[in-house]
Every structure is written in C-alpha cells, then in structure tokens.
Write an enzyme that holds these catalytic residues in place. Structure first.
Site, PDB file in Angstrom:
ATOM      1  CD  GLU A 101      39.958  53.311  44.599  1.00  0.00           C
ATOM      2  OE1 GLU A 101      39.039  52.725  43.771  1.00  0.00           O
ATOM      3  OE2 GLU A 101      41.081  52.900  44.666  1.00  0.00           O
ATOM      4  CE  LYS A 127      38.420  51.608  40.097  1.00  0.00           C
ATOM      5  NZ  LYS A 127      38.971  51.171  41.297  1.00  0.00           N
ATOM      6  CB  CYS A 157      42.385  53.471  41.511  1.00  0.00           C
ATOM      7  SG  CYS A 157      43.695  52.279  42.276  1.00  0.00           S
TER       8      CYS A 157
END
Length: 273
Positions: A49, A127, A161
C-alpha cells in the site's frame, strides 16, 4: 507469461522511504532486477500500500496528480505510474500497488490501488474502508465501487489494508465469482495477529486464493511494520509466507484446476445469499 491456465504471482515485501518516491522507485527498480524475480515467468507482481510514499496523510503534497486523460495516454503520467508501466513491461506481467492520488478533475484525494499491464492502465480500485484511527478519513475520500478485473483468464479482486477487517467487502458471489483477492497493506506490527488470522479467513469463506503484501520497517510516525506477507489457497493453507522484518520476494503458482475442482466438490458459493 504462463503457458497454462495457472497464475504465477509474486509479492515484494520491503521497507518504504517516508514520503520519498524517488528513493522508493530506485529501490524497487533494484528488486525488479533481482534474480529471484528476473528468473521467473510472472503474471502478477504486487507492491505494498502507498508503495511510493509510505502511508502518508498529505495527499495534496505527496499524492500524484491524477487526471482522467491518464486512461488514454501515458505521455504525461507522473513518475510512479511510469515506473509501474516500466516494471510491467520488463516482466510482461501486471503490476499492482496503491498510490496516494489527488484527483485533478474533482479536487479530492483517494488511496488508489492501480492495476498496470504492459499495454497500460487496466483499472484501479479506491479504498472503501478508510483507517480513521490514523486520520485517513479526513485526508482521503472513500471509494464507492467494488472492483474485480479480468487478467489472463483469472478474475482478481482488489483490496487495500483495512478492507481486510470487513468480510462483506470481499464476499464472493455465485453469479460473479472472483478467483483471487489481492490485499496491499501498511499493516502495523501491533496488530499482526489480526493480519495473519484474517488473510486465511478471507480465503476460506470465499473459496478463493488470497495474497496479502505488507511493508516492513518503521514509518515517520514511529509505527513498526512486521511484514508477514503471505499467499493462501482457497482452503486457507499457506502457499508462501514472508519472514518477519525482512525484505524479500515471495511467490506461488495458483492452480486453476485445483480451484475449479474444489468449488465443484464443495459448492459453498451456491449458498451465498
């Protein structure tokens, strides 16, 4: 490129220089020339990331300026995107990793996971679950779409994540199944047990391969990252696992035949509501 229906995937676990894209591009250039990866015949190479900057909360300063025109031409791409294209062409493989991006067309910032192929941008995922504990929800806008991309006969789900904690984000669907979920992360050492537990859980519950790549080292906020990148098969078994606190490539060959046979013998996805 694989000559069979299998998918050959490699993950690069490494320390990231804080808010220093030049340094990170330089070190990844070196790792992309490692004999470990150069000797392979890869389909997908995955980076952590925000691989260019670390987990920065300064997208206006450090984020790449993203324009809609990037889809049509690479002529004016920022250097991190040019680097991903170069690595993709170097290995004739898709290169995947997230970047801090400031969208020039609507003046907002996103944590964007880019899927780069030798032909150019195949797609991206923004995200959805922002890590408010670090202020990510203040610095970035959350994505609204689930993104699955087709590549060399495989359907690949992109995740970032904190998404790992939300099983609904990766719920596999019987009418639109994906085959492998990729998680790119800056997951801290203090919660490493959650990382090593949830990766195989996502594989088991979705009957899919799961690959998670995490950084190592200490960032500018004093947060320690242990790594523990791993690739799991659809039963949750470990196919490859990185050592803690060590820069390294890990890799695995994902079997199409084994995936299809397992889903046929134990058709869990048919019971997804």
């Amino acid at each position: 490129m694989s000559t069979t229906a299998d998918l050959k995937i490699a993950l690069l676990q490494l320390d990231l220089a804080w808010e220093n894209p030049d340094a990170n591009m330089a070190q990844i250039d070196e790792h992309m020339s490692d004999r470990v990866v150069s000797a392979g015949d890869w389909d997908v190479l995955v980076l952590p990331e925000m691989w260019a900057t670390g987990f920065t909360m300064q997208p206006l300063k450090m984020g790449i300026p993203w324009r809609t025109s990037f889809v049509q031409t690479a002529d004016d791409w920022p250097l991190p995107l040019q680097a991903m294209l170069r690595w993709s062409r170097q290995h004739n493989a898709a290169v995947v990793g997230s970047l801090s991006c400031h969208l020039q067309d609507d003046n907002r910032s996103v944590n964007r996971c880019v899927f780069m192929t030798p032909e150019g941008l195949r797609g991206w995922y923004d995200k959805r679950h922002l890590f408010r504990f670090a202020g990510e929800d203040d610095a970035y806008s959350g994505g609204e779409e689930r993104i699955t991309l087709a590549w060399r006969g495989w359907n690949i789900l992109l995740q970032i994540c904190y998404d790992l904690r939300f099983p609904e984000s990766s719920r596999n669907l019987q009418n639109e199944p994906y085959d492998v979920a990729l998680y790119v992360a800056n997951w801290p050492e203090v919660r490493a047990s959650a990382w090593t537990t949830l990766l195989p859980a996502r594989a088991i519950e979705n009957q899919a391969y799961v690959a998670g790549v995490n950084r190592i080292g200490v960032d500018a906020n004093g947060i320690l990252h242990k790594g523990l990148s791993a690739i799991h098969d659809p039963k949750g078994h470990v196919l490859a696992a990185a050592r803690a606190h060590e820069t390294q490539w890990i890799s695995a060959t994902l079997s199409r035949l084994e995936l299809d046979q397992y889903r046929e013998r134990f058709p869990v996805l048919k019971d997804v509501l």
